[in-house]
Design a protein around this motif. Structure first.
Motif, PDB file in Angstrom:
ATOM      1  N   ALA A  29      -1.981  -9.356  11.338  1.00  0.00           N
ATOM      2  CA  ALA A  29      -0.934  -8.655  10.601  1.00  0.00           C
ATOM      3  C   ALA A  29       0.378  -8.732  11.368  1.00  0.00           C
ATOM      4  CB  ALA A  29      -1.340  -7.204  10.384  1.00  0.00           C
ATOM      5  N   GLU A  33       4.185  -6.246   7.700  1.00  0.00           N
ATOM      6  CA  GLU A  33       3.069  -5.678   6.953  1.00  0.00           C
ATOM      7  C   GLU A  33       2.901  -4.192   7.216  1.00  0.00           C
ATOM      8  OE1 GLU A  33       0.374  -8.753   8.420  1.00  0.00           O
ATOM      9  OE2 GLU A  33      -0.082  -9.150   6.315  1.00  0.00           O
ATOM     10  N   ASP A 100      -2.190  -5.960   2.545  1.00  0.00           N
ATOM     11  CA  ASP A 100      -0.793  -5.742   2.911  1.00  0.00           C
ATOM     12  C   ASP A 100      -0.200  -4.489   2.276  1.00  0.00           C
ATOM     13  OD1 ASP A 100      -0.664  -6.728   0.340  1.00  0.00           O
ATOM     14  OD2 ASP A 100       0.852  -8.239   0.778  1.00  0.00           O
TER      15      ASP A 100
END
Length: 137
Positions: A29, A33, A100
């Motif tokens: 990530a 995000e 997300d």
């Protein structure tokens, strides 16, 4: 006077997200995000997350008078940890990015462990959804 559920949400939310991660989270990530406004499912609780590099900061959006503070937010791949303080209680919260737009969090430690907030937060979780960004109209 706050109900027990609101105390749990304040601590969890304060920490950004009291949740258990039972779903597979996305790998790698990025800061984007994490950044944005996140609302707790089923609770009137919204926080603003701001990620820079491997650092994460959380601040209240709604309600604003919760009386909690966070610090030492760190992002690592698809998870983050953050320290929260609320009414003499300190907690470490684990936040995991599931998608997300979805994150789950849970308390991994809470002190003093005999405090009723820690007792209420034990084995609890909260699901957070990122709110759509509002752009220019």
């Amino acid at each position: 006077m706050m109900t027990p559920r609101k105390h749990v949400s304040a601590l969890s939310g304060a920490a950004f997200w009291l949740c258990a991660a039972s779903a597979q989270a996305q790998q790698g990530a990025e800061a984007d995000e994490w950044t944005g406004q996140w609302s707790a499912e089923g609770l009137p609780f919204v926080v603003e997350a701001l990620a820079r590099d491997d650092r994460l900061s959380i601040s209240p959006v709604m309600p604003t008078n919760q009386g909690w503070s966070t610090s030492n937010g760190r992002i690592g791949d698809n998870s983050a940890t953050i320290e929260a303080e609320y009414q003499g209680v300190t907690a470490r919260i684990l936040i995991e990015l599931v998608r997300d737009d979805t994150a789950i969090a849970r308390t991994v430690s809470c002190r003093p462990d005999y405090h009723f907030v820690c007792t209420l937060a034990r084995n609890q979780q909260a699901l957070f959804h990122r709110q759509p960004a509002s752009g220019p109209q």
